[in-house]
Design a protein around this motif. Structure first.
Motif, PDB file in Angstrom:
ATOM      1  N   LYS A 191       0.856  -1.183   0.000  1.00 55.60           N
ATOM      2  CA  LYS A 191       0.000   0.000   0.000  1.00 55.60           C
ATOM      3  C   LYS A 191       0.893   1.234   0.000  1.00 55.60           C
ATOM      4  O   LYS A 191       1.729   1.405   0.889  1.00 55.60           O
ATOM      5  CB  LYS A 191      -0.917   0.032   1.221  1.00 55.60           C
TER       6      LYS A 191
ATOM      7  N   ASN B 202      -6.132   8.068   0.516  1.00 57.19           N
ATOM      8  CA  ASN B 202      -6.088   6.858   1.338  1.00 57.19           C
ATOM      9  C   ASN B 202      -7.171   5.876   0.915  1.00 57.19           C
ATOM     10  O   ASN B 202      -6.943   4.666   0.847  1.00 57.19           O
ATOM     11  CB  ASN B 202      -6.263   7.212   2.816  1.00 57.19           C
ATOM     12  N   SER B 203      -8.360   6.417   0.646  1.00 50.94           N
ATOM     13  CA  SER B 203      -9.475   5.568   0.218  1.00 50.94           C
ATOM     14  C   SER B 203      -9.157   4.893  -1.111  1.00 50.94           C
ATOM     15  O   SER B 203      -9.439   3.701  -1.292  1.00 50.94           O
ATOM     16  CB  SER B 203     -10.743   6.427   0.090  1.00 50.94           C
TER      17      SER B 203
ATOM     18  N   ASP C  97      -6.603   2.150  -0.490  1.00 51.70           N
ATOM     19  CA  ASP C  97      -7.251   0.987   0.126  1.00 51.70           C
ATOM     20  C   ASP C  97      -7.980   0.164  -0.931  1.00 51.70           C
ATOM     21  O   ASP C  97      -7.947  -1.076  -0.903  1.00 51.70           O
ATOM     22  CB  ASP C  97      -8.240   1.432   1.215  1.00 51.70           C
TER      23      ASP C  97
ATOM     24  N   GLU D 226      -7.257  -3.700  -2.073  1.00 52.91           N
ATOM     25  CA  GLU D 226      -8.345  -4.687  -2.156  1.00 52.91           C
ATOM     26  C   GLU D 226      -8.355  -5.362  -3.526  1.00 52.91           C
ATOM     27  O   GLU D 226      -8.499  -6.581  -3.628  1.00 52.91           O
ATOM     28  CB  GLU D 226      -9.676  -3.985  -1.887  1.00 52.91           C
TER      29      GLU D 226
ATOM     30  N   LYS E 261      -9.027  -9.457   3.504  1.00 53.54           N
ATOM     31  CA  LYS E 261      -8.227  -8.299   3.893  1.00 53.54           C
ATOM     32  C   LYS E 261      -7.669  -8.431   5.315  1.00 53.54           C
ATOM     33  O   LYS E 261      -6.512  -8.067   5.565  1.00 53.54           O
ATOM     34  CB  LYS E 261      -9.070  -7.022   3.781  1.00 53.54           C
TER      35      LYS E 261
END
Length: 370
Positions: free
Chosen positions: A71, A222-223, A226, A230, A361
């Motif tokens: 990430k 950040n979203s 993420d 995923e 996750k």
């Protein structure tokens, strides 16, 4: 007038759907598409039919826990904050009439008429149209030639439409525009200071506004990161999965994607037929553009269903009610209407799929990288 055959057809249409569904349920088949029905025997005493049912494919999962993904830790630059702040400035910028020649960056109110071979062409005329000079809204050369005009001045412009213009009868054709400048407006940009911040936001200082913008950009990044993590994890699950996907499942998903795309086009005042004309595609070519993503979506969904089955994940009554209420609140309609529109089985599948994502996750090894 009709003949016996028509009455047989009516009787079959009335009887076979229920009989077919009952047979599918008795056999415990998990059907993923409408059955293909063939009448094998027909007479006054009744009929016999054969139904070919496409069932959900067998899925063999490999690893779905302990997967690894990177990430990227997002950062926010001053330039990004300034770029977002510019949108506040643009909304607060006023246009005021000026008594001078138009310049790039001004806004010009104009009347114009486009003619080809002396005849006005469709969509080429307007009165009181406000054009932002430098926006490149019109065909190349138009804005450059009206720069320098003053209110009340008239001018005839010679132009040629681009070869790739969407209207085939105008593409590459020479035309004339008769233009009258009605008014020239200049942008009055506000000073970017604490008073500006008070006017455009709930903050008292410019520094506070900038910090809030920075925080929102960081949250959005950040979203996105993420979501990317995923996707990387789900891709690994799908790659390790063995499955033979029935083509009808992909075609059904393409249908859904086409319908969704059609709705979005309608919001823009277009339809699929018009879109295909602009892009030069036929229906087959248009559907083909959705195939790769549809196949990926179907495989991802099958993988999540397999994980949910392996983990014995289910949707409780409380979770179903909560989800129905959430949808009802989103669309500001009654819960009963939502329940009538969305089958419980489909919503259960969505809830368990989200739980499967959480399992993948929560067990994954995520490494943060700069």
């Amino acid at each position: 007038l009709y003949g016996a055959g028509v009455f047989y057809e009516d009787a079959i249409e009335e009887i076979y759907p229920q009989a077919c569904m009952q047979a599918i349920e008795e056999k415990g088949l998990d059907s993923v598409a409408p059955p293909r029905v063939e009448i094998t025997d027909l007479g006054k005493e009744g009929f016999t039919f054969k139904a070919i049912v496409t069932v959900r494919p067998v899925i063999t999962l490999k690893q779905y826990k302990g997967l690894e993904a990177d990430k990227v830790l997002p950062t926010v630059t001053d330039a990004a904050v300034d770029n977002e702040l510019k949108q506040y400035v643009d909304r607060a910028t006023q246009l005021e009439p000026v008594d001078r020649a138009a310049e790039m960056g001004d806004s010009m109110v104009m009347d114009y008429e486009g003619v080809k071979d002396g005849v006005p062409f469709e969509g080429g005329s307007a009165k009181g149209y406000e054009l932002a000079l430098g926006s490149h809204t019109f065909i190349p050369g138009f804005e450059e030639q009206v720069v320098g005009m003053k209110a009340g001045e008239e001018k005839t412009i010679d132009l040629t439409f681009p070869e790739d213009y969407h209207a085939k009868d105008l593409a590459g054709q020479p035309v004339q525009f008769k233009v009258k400048c009605v008014e020239v407006k200049e942008k009055k940009v506000p000073a970017i200071d604490d008073e500006f911040a008070k006017d455009v936001s709930e903050f008292d200082t410019l520094d506070e506004l900038k910090k809030d913008i920075e925080s929102k950009i960081l949250d959005a990044k950040n979203s996105r990161e993420d979501s990317m993590v995923e996707n990387k994890l789900l891709e690994q699950v799908v790659e390790g999965m063995t499955v033979e996907v029935p083509d009808c499942m992909i075609e059904n998903r393409i249908d859904e994607n086409v319908e969704d795309f059609s709705r979005r086009l309608q919001y823009q005042g277009m339809d699929i037929k018009m879109y295909m004309q602009y892009t030069g595609m036929d229906e087959e070519g248009f559907r083909k553009t959705f195939r790769e993503s549809a196949e990926k979506q179907v495989k991802t969904r099958l993988a999540l269903e397999a994980v949910a089955k392996a983990e014995n994940l289910t949707a409780s009554e409380e979770e179903l009610e909560e989800e129905y209420k959430k949808i009802a609140d989103m669309y500001k309609i009654d819960v009963a209407q939502v329940k009538a529109a969305i089958p419980q089985k489909g919503l259960e599948s969505d809830i368990t799929a989200n739980k499967a994502i959480d399992v993948i996750k929560s067990s994954a090894v995520i490494e943060n990288v700069e």
